[in-house]
Every structure is written in C-alpha cells, then in structure tokens.
Design an enzyme around this catalytic site. Structure first.
Site, mmCIF file in Angstrom:
data_model
loop_
_atom_site.group_PDB
_atom_site.id
_atom_site.type_symbol
_atom_site.label_atom_id
_atom_site.label_comp_id
_atom_site.label_asym_id
_atom_site.label_seq_id
_atom_site.Cartn_x
_atom_site.Cartn_y
_atom_site.Cartn_z
ATOM 1 N N GLY A 103 0.796 -1.226 0.000
ATOM 2 C CA GLY A 103 0.000 0.000 0.000
ATOM 3 C C GLY A 103 0.823 1.267 0.000
ATOM 4 N N GLY A 105 2.531 3.649 1.570
ATOM 5 C CA GLY A 105 3.092 3.869 2.896
ATOM 6 C C GLY A 105 3.573 5.282 3.129
ATOM 7 C CE LYS A 125 8.637 8.369 -2.753
ATOM 8 N NZ LYS A 125 9.508 7.807 -3.816
ATOM 9 C CG ASP A 137 9.250 8.571 8.786
ATOM 10 O OD1 ASP A 137 9.048 8.325 7.574
ATOM 11 O OD2 ASP A 137 10.324 9.022 9.209
ATOM 12 N N GLY A 138 6.282 7.461 6.917
ATOM 13 C CA GLY A 138 5.503 8.049 5.837
ATOM 14 C C GLY A 138 6.093 9.312 5.249
ATOM 15 N NE ARG A 195 4.653 9.462 -6.256
ATOM 16 C CZ ARG A 195 5.096 8.246 -5.940
ATOM 17 N NH1 ARG A 195 6.308 7.877 -6.291
ATOM 18 N NH2 ARG A 195 4.336 7.393 -5.285
ATOM 19 N NE ARG A 202 1.107 2.222 -6.717
ATOM 20 C CZ ARG A 202 2.328 2.699 -6.516
ATOM 21 N NH1 ARG A 202 3.357 1.887 -6.568
ATOM 22 N NH2 ARG A 202 2.504 3.975 -6.277
ATOM 23 C CG ASP A 272 5.381 -3.031 -4.676
ATOM 24 O OD1 ASP A 272 6.042 -4.047 -4.935
ATOM 25 O OD2 ASP A 272 5.847 -2.065 -4.049
ATOM 26 C CG ASP A 282 6.460 3.688 -6.839
ATOM 27 O OD1 ASP A 282 5.935 4.788 -6.626
ATOM 28 O OD2 ASP A 282 5.922 2.611 -6.552
#
Length: 523
Positions: A103, A105, A125, A137-138, A195, A202, A272, A282
C-alpha cells in the site's frame, strides 16, 4: 485556486470500496481499495520548484501557483474543500517473493481532476503516515525528492511513458534515515513531491485482491480501470478482460524498450512498482548506465543477485505480467489466450528491441545482417568501459566511407583509454569497416541519418552524479542547480552548446560515491 477546484472530478473514491475504519493506524485492510487519511502538517513548508509545463497541463495558472493556498495544499498543510485525501491499498511481489499487503506507505492522493478531456490524479509523496506505512514514518527526504522530481520530468521529455512531478518542496522538518542500512541513521531535511498521473494503480492493486480471494472487489477494480483508462475496449466481458491484459502487456513492453533505449535502470521492478497503465512509476534507487553494462544495477539491495539489472528488465517485465495473468484468470478463464499474449510479449520484444537498436545505429532500411552488427557493437562497448550515452550520440557523426574517423569519434566515451590494447583496437576498426559498408545501403545522407539518430539517442540524461550535485547544493539551501538541470533536461535531444559541460563522462570522484553509483531504497 478557484479555477483549479472547478476541475475536480473524483472517481476512485466514489466508485471503489473504501476502508470503513477511519483511524490512521497500521493494519491489514480488507475488501477495500483505499483508506481515507489526512496529510501531516509540516513545520515550515517552502516550495523549491514547480513545473511550468505541468501547471499548464493541469489548468493551474501561474498566479495560482504562487498563492499561499497552492503552497499549503501541495505540501499537505491544507486539504482542498470537498475532497478527502486517501492512501491506496495494494500488495506485491518484492524481489520475486510475495510480500502481502503493502500500500501507499508514504504517498497520499489529494484528489482527481479532469481538464481538457484528460484525467489526472495528484499525489503527495512524503506527506505522512498511512495505514500502510508499517514501521515507517511516511515521510521523504530532500535527496530522494530531488531525484524523483527531476527524473519524472526528464523521462517525460525523453519520450518515455512516466508519471510526472508538479512540485518539489521542503517541509522544515527533520527526518531520520539510515542511508546505507548500516546502522548509522542521521537526520535529513524533509521534503514533499507532488506526483501526477492519470492513475497510480499498479499490478499489485489487483494482486492483493486475488491473494485474498476477493473476487467481487477484483472485478469492481478491473471494471473501473477499463471504464476510465481503457474505454475503447468496451463493456465488461471475458473478451474485454483479455483485451485489457493484452493492452497492459503491450504498454509495459513499450515502456521497457524505451528504458533500454536511453539506458535507464529502474532498480526495483517489484509488481507493486509496475503501473497498470504502462508508466514508469516510483523513482527510488534508479540509475542511468554510465559504462554500457547489461549486468549493472543501481540498487544496493539487489547487489548480490542483480535481479533488476539493466539487461534483465525485459525478462522481469514478462515475469510480472505472468503474475498479473494469474490474477486476471478468474475473469477470463482461458489459459491458452493468456499464454498467447505472454508469448507475444517475447516475440514483440525481439522485434521492437531490434528496431530500436537499428534506429540508434542509424539503420533505417532493414538488413538480415543488422542483428549481428548490433550484437558486435554491444560486445565492443563492453571490452573497455565505454559511456553509453556519449558513444551512441557521437556515432551519428560517423561519415560512411570515412574509416579514419570511426574509433577516433568515440574515444571520448572510453573511461580508461589507456587500457586500449591492439586487439581491442582491431575489433573496433573491423566493426567500423562493416558499419561503413552497411551504411552504403542507406538512402539517407549522412546529415539526414545523423538527425534521425539524434532523435533517439539523447545527448543529456540525468546521470546520478548530476542529481547528487543538485542535492548537495539544495541541502545548503541553494536550488539554482535544480532549476538548471530541470531546464537542461526539457530538451535532451538538442545540442544546447551552452550546456556542453553536462555532455561528459561520470567524473572519477563519483565512481563509488554514495548517491552516484549505488543507491538504497532509503528515502
């Protein structure tokens, strides 16, 4: 941003099932495609750079981009009215092994807009934790954010299918990261990238549902994807689902052939990280070939097995498509038809790769001998460490019949010209003899051929050391080089004589420097 808000048209959250739990806790999320989540407020957000071209694409005026609201929205400090940010739920195979739920994150989708008959999803992001952050921590740091921002737009201008980047900002927060995973974490400057893509779905979005035998949600997601991003395929049916898989396969192949053409290595082609739309997605530990080397990978995590090395990217694309075929099988129930598409990927790669390499060498009228000529050129490139970008770009200056200038032309591409032996020199001279003979069969003049070759062989790519120089300056608060490289890479096929300093081999100081050769997933 009144004008921009009028373009909002959300479908993902209105047509797909949501996680009913609103608490932002790390957990397994079932029978849902996303979870609602709020971005984290930052200490002192500051915009570093905004893409003028993407502003125009999204229908955002220059005045709006300079507003306080723009700054707050695209750093996660304000939520647009009548929108609900969310994180997407998906799984994936990582380095060939099923990893279960993954997922978003550290990615939070802000909203979707529709402008000039194009649909766009906007995603931050590094905007804070989500239910999918696991133990992280994202957040994101400046070095990885600079790399993603510059490379997204650079790839777009190279003509490679890609997600894009609207804005780059620092947060004013400090983020703890262990760059090389060696037990020495340090605080770094936090950053956020916005982004942009038609969708961030995905392969793993579909895989997770299938792994949980959630046939209902899998069909809902597949129907949604076809409706909005493959509408030409028609209403849901087994034939439509098969056509969908075929189209995804063809788009994936095109993307990877383009990667090979420009020397881009993704570094982490997990399922992913493969877009269902065939977009490069990504930008983590990616890299650009310096010396031409089919065995090179930029990813420290992949150093031992080199699963995602440059020469293996086409095979990994196929491997990932096999996983997607397994997922879609219950909707199609035709093994032979799915296998035929996978087999076509193999044969189409051979055809498209040969055509791509012909164009890089200026061979526009096909001859049976071309494959051997191409293979021998690639072999010669690897006899001495030879810069891929410089070698192919300079080859366009070769004049058929003028054998004296062949090897001399590409001398500047050799990293260690003193290692040239008489045997290697003879191999090169023999190759240029054959190349000159082959060019005699081309109807184009030298100038016409050079022009076409320069349209597929970029002069400027985002070499890792270039990114690192921009990062080093940015970490000192100087963003001029970020802007210089951003503008340089908008015209990668043009000569740009004032920027000739960037048409150069990787400097020796960068050979083994962190961030310039191998990179980790830490960002």
């Amino acid at each position: 941003m009144k004008t921009f808000k009028s373009h909002i048209n959300e479908t993902f959250t209105s047509e797909l099932p949501a996680d009913p739990i609103l608490e932002n806790s790390r957990r397994q999320v079932s029978e849902a495609c996303f979870s609602y989540v709020t971005p984290k407020h930052t200490a002192k957000p500051e915009l570093i750079h905004v893409s003028p071209e993407l502003l125009e694409t999204l229908g955002i005026s220059e005045a709006e981009s300079q507003s306080e609201e723009f700054l707050k929205v695209f750093t996660g400090n304000q939520v647009l009215e009548d929108t609900r940010p969310y994180a997407m739920c998906y799984g994936g195979h990582q380095f060939g092994n099923w990893a279960g739920q993954l997922g978003d994150g550290r990615a939070i989708n802000l909203t979707e807009i529709e402008y000039k008959n194009q649909r766009w999803a906007l995603q931050l992001k590094g905007a804070g934790p989500t239910p999918y952050s696991r133990t992280a921590d994202g957040l994101a740091v400046l070095r990885s954010s600079v790399r993603e921002y510059l490379c997204s737009e650079a790839m777009f201008h190279l003509g490679v299918p890609t997600t894009r980047a609207l804005s780059l900002a620092v947060t004013g927060d400090q983020v703890l990261r262990d760059v090389m995973y060696n037990g020495n974490p340090e605080y770094e400057e936090g950053a956020v990238v916005c982004r942009v893509a038609p969708s961030f779905l995905r392969f793993g979005s579909f895989e997770l549902l299938a792994s949980r035998e959630d046939a209902k949600t899998l069909k809902t997601l597949t129907d949604y994807t076809i409706k909005h991003f493959y509408p030409e395929l028609g209403a849901p049916s087994k034939a439509t689902y098969l056509a969908f898989f075929k189209e995804v396969s063809e788009r994936t192949l095109k993307m990877i052939v383009d990667w090979q053409r420009v020397g881009f290595v993704h570094g982490v082609m997990n399922t992913d990280n493969l877009s269902i739309l065939g977009l490069t997605i990504d930008y983590g530990p990616y890299g650009w070939l310096e010396g031409f080397d089919y065995g090179w990978t930029p990813n420290t995590t992949d150093r031992q097995h080199k699963r995602y090395r440059y020469g293996n990217q086409p095979n990994i694309g196929l491997w990932n498509l096999y996983q997607l075929a397994n997922v879609l099988y219950p909707l199609i129930e035709d093994v032979d038809a799915l296998q035929a598409i996978l087999d076509a990927y193999k044969s189409n790669f051979e055809t498209q790769s040969l055509q791509m390499m012909r164009s890089k060498l200026g061979l526009f009228e096909a001859e049976e001998s071309d494959l051997k000529l191409i293979q021998d050129f690639e072999d010669a490139l690897q006899m001495l460490e030879t810069d891929m970008t410089i070698a192919f770009r300079t080859l366009s200056k070769f004049e058929k019949g003028n054998l004296s200038n062949g090897l001399k032309l590409i001398e500047d591409a050799f990293y260690n010209p003193d290692a040239m032996t008489s045997e290697i020199e003879e191999v090169w001279k023999a190759w240029f003899d054959r190349y000159s003979d082959r060019l005699q069969k081309e109807a184009l003049s030298d100038a016409e051929r050079a022009s076409k070759m320069n349209g597929v062989n970029p002069k400027y790519v985002l070499r890792n050391y270039m990114s690192q120089l921009a990062i080093d300056d940015a970490e000192q608060g100087d963003y001029a080089l970020v802007d210089e490289l951003f503008n340089l890479l908008k015209n990668p096929y043009d000569e740009q004589p004032d920027s000739e300093k960037w048409f150069a081999k990787r400097p020796e100081w960068a050979r083994n420097k962190v961030g310039c050769s191998m990179l980790s997933c830490s960002s």
